[in-house]
Design an enzyme around this catalytic site. Structure first.
Site, mmCIF file in Angstrom:
data_model
loop_
_atom_site.group_PDB
_atom_site.id
_atom_site.type_symbol
_atom_site.label_atom_id
_atom_site.label_comp_id
_atom_site.label_asym_id
_atom_site.label_seq_id
_atom_site.Cartn_x
_atom_site.Cartn_y
_atom_site.Cartn_z
ATOM 1 C CD GLU A 46 -3.077 -0.817 -0.051
ATOM 2 O OE1 GLU A 46 -2.911 0.435 -0.791
ATOM 3 O OE2 GLU A 46 -3.658 -1.718 -0.576
ATOM 4 C CE1 TYR A 129 -6.671 3.153 -0.288
ATOM 5 C CE2 TYR A 129 -4.468 3.243 -0.017
ATOM 6 C CZ TYR A 129 -5.506 2.802 -0.501
ATOM 7 O OH TYR A 129 -5.478 1.642 -1.414
ATOM 8 C CG ASP A 147 -7.363 4.934 -3.694
ATOM 9 O OD1 ASP A 147 -8.581 5.006 -4.016
ATOM 10 O OD2 ASP A 147 -6.434 4.425 -4.030
#
Ligand code: SF4
Length: 460
Positions: A46, A129, A147
């Site tokens: 991520e 996020y 996002d």
């Protein structure tokens, strides 16, 4: 809202969640971080995926996990190695924050990524996020992970015209995304949303025909899918012209080029680069004015000297660009030749940013501190030049100091910061982390040199 309208809305939401999940199970990509539900892998992926495409991330992810298979391995690694593994991905503060957070996880949670919301939020470099992504994907907790991709999909499907650049819109989208998560399906559902944004509901040309939620997509039904989401434009990055020196060594440094390390904080902290400085303002073009090329070479020669690097520019080599979120560097790169005229502490620290304080100090050591102080005005400098070689040195030092202050005026470099310099071959590049633009320039240079060597051998 009438009861009927509320029921309709709920039906549209259920349709979305159900069909999206069904589609995801049949279409999801086989990505390395999806093969295990390892929170550490998901966290790394991520962070890497921020501002970066999946195709680009995959080889970086695999190398990173090979080199740092656990939180402890990452926490204990030298920073230089972490940056080297990140080299080319950009946004290097991500790598530094990641390592900092790995140390937090090692110290506070015994190396296990926490599944507690507050604990995840407290990790360095983890925003709403990324926290949502870790908690939902790795731990199946019903947390939204919103996002830009997700905001685009939601804006279109629900025909939301709020500006997605605003924080209040993000909060609204997070609330909506949380409502949409089917019970017990947070991990798959959030990944499905991201996947739809990446593969089908793309920014410029959404592929509505194969889209699993087309039937109730409000933007498509209204024919306005390509004008959503609404997003106010960010300020364009400020352009900055810089002069860079590709210094080729001679004597003991033959076959090597000079690199320097950036300061320990700020832009591209501690990464390696070719030395470069702000370019002088463009000439006004008045009759008899120096051509820009000469002015550039002169500035570069003086900047190198001020930085303690004895080298002479020999001509423009090439231009290159490096874009940050707030600034764009245009680097005019000059080939320079090392000169042996001055004794240099070449491989020592302190060559980078030998600035105002250093130069003034040198002037004092030359026994001309008073003259140096007075030489701030042109008249005093003239007097100093005429008086003795010491005073001449003092004036030169003050001039150098003034130039250095100008050079650092962009705020990205400070005279107080010191870095190392190195003379390197192509093989040595493996030991240093470079921002993309310098990696490309150095590879290009060594390619050229190898080609030149091949041509000269074959022509003999
Ligand atoms: S129908 Fe088109 S605009 Fe709507 S979500 Fe699907 S791809 Fe996006």
């Amino acid at each position: 809202m009438t009861e009927q309208k509320q029921q309709q809305d709920e039906q549209v939401q259920r349709f979305f969640s159900h069909h999206l999940l069904e589609w995801y199970h049949g279409q999801k990509r086989d990505l390395p971080w999806r093969r295990h539900r390892n929170p550490y892998y998901i966290w790394i992926s991520e962070i890497m995926l921020q501002q970066t495409r999946v195709d680009t991330v995959i080889p970086y992810f695999n190398r990173f996990i090979d080199r740092f298979p656990t939180v402890e391995a990452l926490a204990d690694a030298p920073e230089e190695e972490v940056l080297k593994c990140w080299e080319g991905l950009g946004y290097y503060s991500r790598a530094r924050n990641l390592q900092h957070a790995a140390k937090q996880v090692k110290e506070l949670y015994g190396g296990q990524v926490p599944n507690d919301r507050d604990a995840v939020f407290a990790l360095k470099g983890v925003g709403p996020y990324t926290a949502g992504a870790i908690l939902s994907i790795a731990f199946n907790q019903p947390e939204p992970a919103v996002d830009g991709n997700v905001m685009r999909v939601l804006s279109r499907y629900f025909l939301l015209e709020d500006d997605i650049a605003k924080g209040s819109t993000r909060v609204k989208m997070e609330r909506l995304a949380a409502v949409l998560i089917p019970e017990g399906e947070a991990s798959h559902f959030n990944q499905a949303l991201m996947e739809l944004g990446a593969l089908i509901c793309t920014p410029k040309s959404p592929r509505c025909l194969p889209c699993p939620v087309m039937e109730h997509c409000a933007a498509r039904l209204a024919g306005c899918e390509t004008s959503l989401p609404v997003k106010t434009k960010a300020k364009p990055p400020r352009p900055e012209e810089r002069l860079a020196a590709l210094v080729e060594g001679r004597g003991g440094h033959a076959g090597r080029v000079l690199i320097r390390q950036r300061p320990s904080s700020g832009l591209l902290a501690r990464m390696w680069e070719l030395p470069h400085w702000l370019a002088p303002p463009a000439e006004g073009g008045a009759p008899g004015a120096r051509p820009p090329e000469a002015a550039a070479q002169d500035r570069l020669r003086r900047s190198l000297r001020t930085a303690g690097i004895s080298a002479r520019p020999e001509g423009h080599w090439m231009a290159a660009e490096h874009t940050f979120s707030h600034i764009v560097w245009t680097l005019q790169v000059y080939r320079c030749r090392e000169e042996a005229a001055l004794p240099l502490a070449a491989e020592s620290r302190a060559a980078y940013g030998a600035g105002a304080a250093g130069a003034a100090g040198a002037a004092g050591a030359a026994g001309a501190a008073g003259a140096a102080g007075a030489a701030g005005s042109a008249g005093a400098a003239d007097a100093a030049n005429a008086a003795s070689p010491y005073l001449h040195a003092a004036a030169a030092a003050v001039q150098a100091a003034t130039e250095q202050v100008e050079m650092f005026a962009d705020g990205t470099e400070t005279a107080e910061e010191r870095g190392a310099i190195r003379w390197i071959t192509r093989e040595d590049m493996a030991n240093y982390a470079f921002p993309n633009v310098f990696l490309k320039l150095l590879n290009h240079y060594f390619d050229e040199q190898e080609e030149l060597a091949r041509t000269s051998v074959s022509s003999k």
